[in-house]
Structures are given as structure tokens and as C-alpha cells.
Write an enzyme that holds these catalytic residues in place. Structure first.
Site, PDB file in Angstrom:
ATOM      1  N   HIS A  37       0.857  -1.182   0.000  1.00  0.00           N
ATOM      2  CA  HIS A  37       0.000   0.000   0.000  1.00  0.00           C
ATOM      3  C   HIS A  37       0.897   1.237   0.000  1.00  0.00           C
ATOM      4  O   HIS A  37       1.724   1.420   0.895  1.00  0.00           O
ATOM      5  CB  HIS A  37      -0.892  -0.048   1.245  1.00  0.00           C
ATOM      6  CG  HIS A  37      -1.880   1.064   1.344  1.00  0.00           C
ATOM      7  ND1 HIS A  37      -3.104   1.029   0.700  1.00  0.00           N
ATOM      8  CD2 HIS A  37      -1.850   2.239   2.014  1.00  0.00           C
ATOM      9  CE1 HIS A  37      -3.783   2.136   0.986  1.00  0.00           C
ATOM     10  NE2 HIS A  37      -3.028   2.898   1.777  1.00  0.00           N
ATOM     11  N   ASP A  39       1.142   5.238   0.105  1.00  0.00           N
ATOM     12  CA  ASP A  39       0.386   6.414   0.536  1.00  0.00           C
ATOM     13  C   ASP A  39       0.986   7.676  -0.067  1.00  0.00           C
ATOM     14  O   ASP A  39       2.062   8.115   0.340  1.00  0.00           O
ATOM     15  CB  ASP A  39       0.391   6.499   2.065  1.00  0.00           C
ATOM     16  CG  ASP A  39      -0.526   5.460   2.683  1.00  0.00           C
ATOM     17  OD1 ASP A  39      -1.723   5.459   2.339  1.00  0.00           O
ATOM     18  OD2 ASP A  39      -0.041   4.652   3.489  1.00  0.00           O
ATOM     19  N   MET A  72      -3.861  10.469  -1.831  1.00  0.00           N
ATOM     20  CA  MET A  72      -4.446  11.491  -0.948  1.00  0.00           C
ATOM     21  C   MET A  72      -4.002  12.842  -1.499  1.00  0.00           C
ATOM     22  O   MET A  72      -3.215  13.564  -0.894  1.00  0.00           O
ATOM     23  CB  MET A  72      -3.962  11.264   0.488  1.00  0.00           C
ATOM     24  CG  MET A  72      -4.608  10.045   1.132  1.00  0.00           C
ATOM     25  SD  MET A  72      -3.748   9.510   2.615  1.00  0.00           S
ATOM     26  CE  MET A  72      -2.480   8.503   1.867  1.00  0.00           C
ATOM     27  N   MET A 141     -11.540   4.910   5.246  1.00  0.00           N
ATOM     28  CA  MET A 141     -10.505   5.434   6.154  1.00  0.00           C
ATOM     29  C   MET A 141     -10.996   5.267   7.589  1.00  0.00           C
ATOM     30  O   MET A 141     -12.098   5.686   7.938  1.00  0.00           O
ATOM     31  CB  MET A 141     -10.245   6.923   5.895  1.00  0.00           C
ATOM     32  CG  MET A 141      -9.463   7.269   4.646  1.00  0.00           C
ATOM     33  SD  MET A 141      -7.822   6.524   4.466  1.00  0.00           S
ATOM     34  CE  MET A 141      -7.009   6.945   5.998  1.00  0.00           C
ATOM     35  N   GLY A 146      -3.393  11.279   6.461  1.00  0.00           N
ATOM     36  CA  GLY A 146      -2.275  12.221   6.565  1.00  0.00           C
ATOM     37  C   GLY A 146      -1.116  11.690   7.389  1.00  0.00           C
ATOM     38  O   GLY A 146       0.027  12.062   7.142  1.00  0.00           O
ATOM     39  N   GLY A 148       0.542   8.164   9.711  1.00  0.00           N
ATOM     40  CA  GLY A 148       0.480   6.817  10.244  1.00  0.00           C
ATOM     41  C   GLY A 148       0.470   6.873  11.766  1.00  0.00           C
ATOM     42  O   GLY A 148       0.662   7.937  12.377  1.00  0.00           O
ATOM     43  N   GLY A 149       0.228   5.730  12.388  1.00  0.00           N
ATOM     44  CA  GLY A 149       0.367   5.626  13.833  1.00  0.00           C
ATOM     45  C   GLY A 149      -0.791   6.145  14.655  1.00  0.00           C
ATOM     46  O   GLY A 149      -0.665   6.300  15.864  1.00  0.00           O
ATOM     47  N   ASP A 176      -8.252   1.307   6.361  1.00  0.00           N
ATOM     48  CA  ASP A 176      -6.925   1.922   6.364  1.00  0.00           C
ATOM     49  C   ASP A 176      -6.824   2.881   7.541  1.00  0.00           C
ATOM     50  O   ASP A 176      -7.519   3.893   7.582  1.00  0.00           O
ATOM     51  CB  ASP A 176      -6.734   2.668   5.034  1.00  0.00           C
ATOM     52  CG  ASP A 176      -5.344   3.244   4.879  1.00  0.00           C
ATOM     53  OD1 ASP A 176      -4.488   2.993   5.740  1.00  0.00           O
ATOM     54  OD2 ASP A 176      -5.126   3.954   3.872  1.00  0.00           O
ATOM     55  N   GLY A 198       0.412  -0.174   8.630  1.00  0.00           N
ATOM     56  CA  GLY A 198       1.688   0.525   8.506  1.00  0.00           C
ATOM     57  C   GLY A 198       2.521   0.379   9.760  1.00  0.00           C
ATOM     58  O   GLY A 198       3.405  -0.477   9.846  1.00  0.00           O
ATOM     59  N   SER A 199       2.208   1.183  10.771  1.00  0.00           N
ATOM     60  CA  SER A 199       3.044   1.173  11.970  1.00  0.00           C
ATOM     61  C   SER A 199       3.015  -0.173  12.678  1.00  0.00           C
ATOM     62  O   SER A 199       4.008  -0.562  13.302  1.00  0.00           O
ATOM     63  CB  SER A 199       2.632   2.303  12.919  1.00  0.00           C
ATOM     64  OG  SER A 199       1.253   2.269  13.158  1.00  0.00           O
TER      65      SER A 199
END
Ligand code: DX5
Ligand code: ZN
Length: 229
Positions: A37, A39, A72, A141, A146, A148-149, A176, A198-199
Site C-alpha cells: 500500500h 500512501d 491522498m 478510512m 495524513g 500513520g500511527g 486503512d 503501517g506502523s
């Protein structure tokens, strides 16, 4: 709920070590990932910048994984062709970023990529219902885009339930934001089949092990979901 497609975990590189991207990608690929993925942030549609076309091109050079490219950006129609040229296999645009979603879906289809449409947390599922026949994937979403984490916003999963009741197994429902071993089962139970992480994968030092853990958790949730009541 309709039958959902097989579960996919799509590692987001946003929290990966950008100095070691090839190594990070190889780790999740060896662990069984099929999608990556990507971003893409422009500092306008979202209050952050990430990476652009040249980096996607380099990623495409070092892997055969499906490049699931999440735009995005404020003008997806303008930049989509360059991302496809760079190697994107799927392009997801935000419904909030275009006044002509049908035209954009057709443009992406003509470019030969899978078509996805994304919804910000405040956008209702109804905003995409009339273009569902034109897309392969709806991205819900579960954080404000904007960064991650962040923590998953559970309320957004109601939209997943709404969409899962309407979408056939030939179309994917992706969540996501804030996906980890605790939230993945909840997202799958709501009807999600494609989980971006992600994170949870890249912040702990062992992306391959984290990927395998997440696959197991998601698969277990799917088994529970499919068990007759
Ligand atoms: C947020 C991005 C996500 C995000 C996922 O704007 O679209 O893909 O990087 O990161 P985590 O899994 O850390 O929430
Ligand atoms: Zn994303």
C-alpha cells in the site's frame, strides 16, 4: 452480509525505513504479502507530504507485488497517469477530491489499473453507492488521512457493515488506519477483507513476524465470522 473475498493484508510503507525500502519490502514479501500500500500525500488534500512518482518507480523496480496506490491528493485525475506509468497496479482516489467520480473511474479503467474509491471518516457510505459498479475496491478510512500511527476510529466500521451488505465478493472493502492485532479482528467482523497496516508492521523491528501475526489474527476472525450461528 455477502461472502467476502479472501483476506489480504496490505503493508503500508509510510512507517517503513525509507533508507532501506528494498529490505523492508523484501521482508513482508518473504512473509507472504501480495500487495503493498503506497500512501501518496500532496500537502493540500492532507496536511502532510509523503513521496511521489519517482519513488513509486523505484519500488516497482524492486518488487513484483501489487502496488496498491492510495492517492491522498487534490487532483487525482491529473496525476493518476504518471503513477500508472511508474508501476501502480491499483489507484484509489478520494471521493472528496473529485467532482467527476464517474469520469475518473473510466479514466483509471482505460489506464488498465484496478479502481478504488476512498472515504474520509466524515463521508457517509452513501457518497459512493452510485459508483459502486465502476470500482473494484472501496477504501474506508479509519483514521483521518495524513499520518500513520493513529488509533482506529471504531465508528467508521459501521460504513464497512453498510458496504458489505451491498458489495459482492468480486469487490474489495479495505480499511486503512490504526489496524493492528487487536483491531484487525473487529474490522474483519464488520466485513472488511483488505487491511492496510503501517506502523503495526514497520515500527517494531520485525515486519515479517508482525505481518504473520496479523494474517493469523485476521484469518481467525474470518473463521468465526463464517461459522453458522
Ligand atoms: C494514513 C494512510 C495510512 C496509514 C496507515 O493517511 O492512508 O495508510 O499510513 O498507517 P497505520 O497503520 O500506522 O495507521
Ligand atoms: Zn493509505
Amino acid at each position: 452480509m455477502n461472502t467476502r473475498p479472501p483476506i489480504l493484508i496490505a503493508p503500508s510503507l509510510l512507517n517503513a525505513d525509507f533508507g532501506q525500502l528494498a529490505r523492508e519490502i523484501a521482508a513482508v514479501e518473504a512473509a507472504g504479502a501480495e500487495w503493498l500500500h503506497l500512501d501518496i500525500m500532496d500537502g493540500h488534500f492532507v496536511p502532510n507530504l509523503s513521496f511521489g512518482v519517482p519513488v513509486v518507480s523505484c519500488i516497482d523496480e524492486c518488487t513484483d507485488l501489487f502496488l496498491d496506490t492510495h492517492l491522498m491528493i487534490a487532483d487525482p485525475a491529473k496525476f493518476a497517469p504518471a503513477f500508472v506509468e511508474a508501476g501502480a497496479d491499483g489507484i484509489t482516489f478520494h471521493i472528496e477530491a473529485t467532482r467527476e467520480p464517474r469520469e475518473l473511474c473510466r479514466q483509471l479503467r482505460d489506464l488498465g489499473v484496478q479502481v478504488g474509491v476512498a472515504l474520509n471518516p466524515s463521508t457517509p457510505a452513501e457518497a459512493v453507492l452510485d459508483i459502486l459498479p465502476l470500482v473494484d475496491l472501496v477504501l474506508v478510512m479509519t483514521v483521518w488521512p495524513g499520518f500513520g500511527g493513529q488509533s482506529l476510529i471504531a465508528d467508521c466500521l459501521k460504513k464497512v457493515e453498510t458496504l458489505a451488505a451491498q458489495m459482492p465478493a468480486t469487490q474489495r472493502i479495505q480499511v486503512d488506519g490504526g489496524v493492528n492485532i487487536d483491531t484487525a479482528p473487529v474490522a474483519v467482523a464488520a466485513g472488511a477483507d483488505t487491511l492496510v497496516a503501517g506502523s503495526a508492521l514497520f515500527s517494531g523491528g520485525d515486519p515479517a513476524a508482525a505481518f504473520s501475526d496479523l494474517v493469523q489474527r485476521a484469518a481467525a476472525a474470518r473463521v468465526l465470522q463464517e461459522r453458522p450461528a
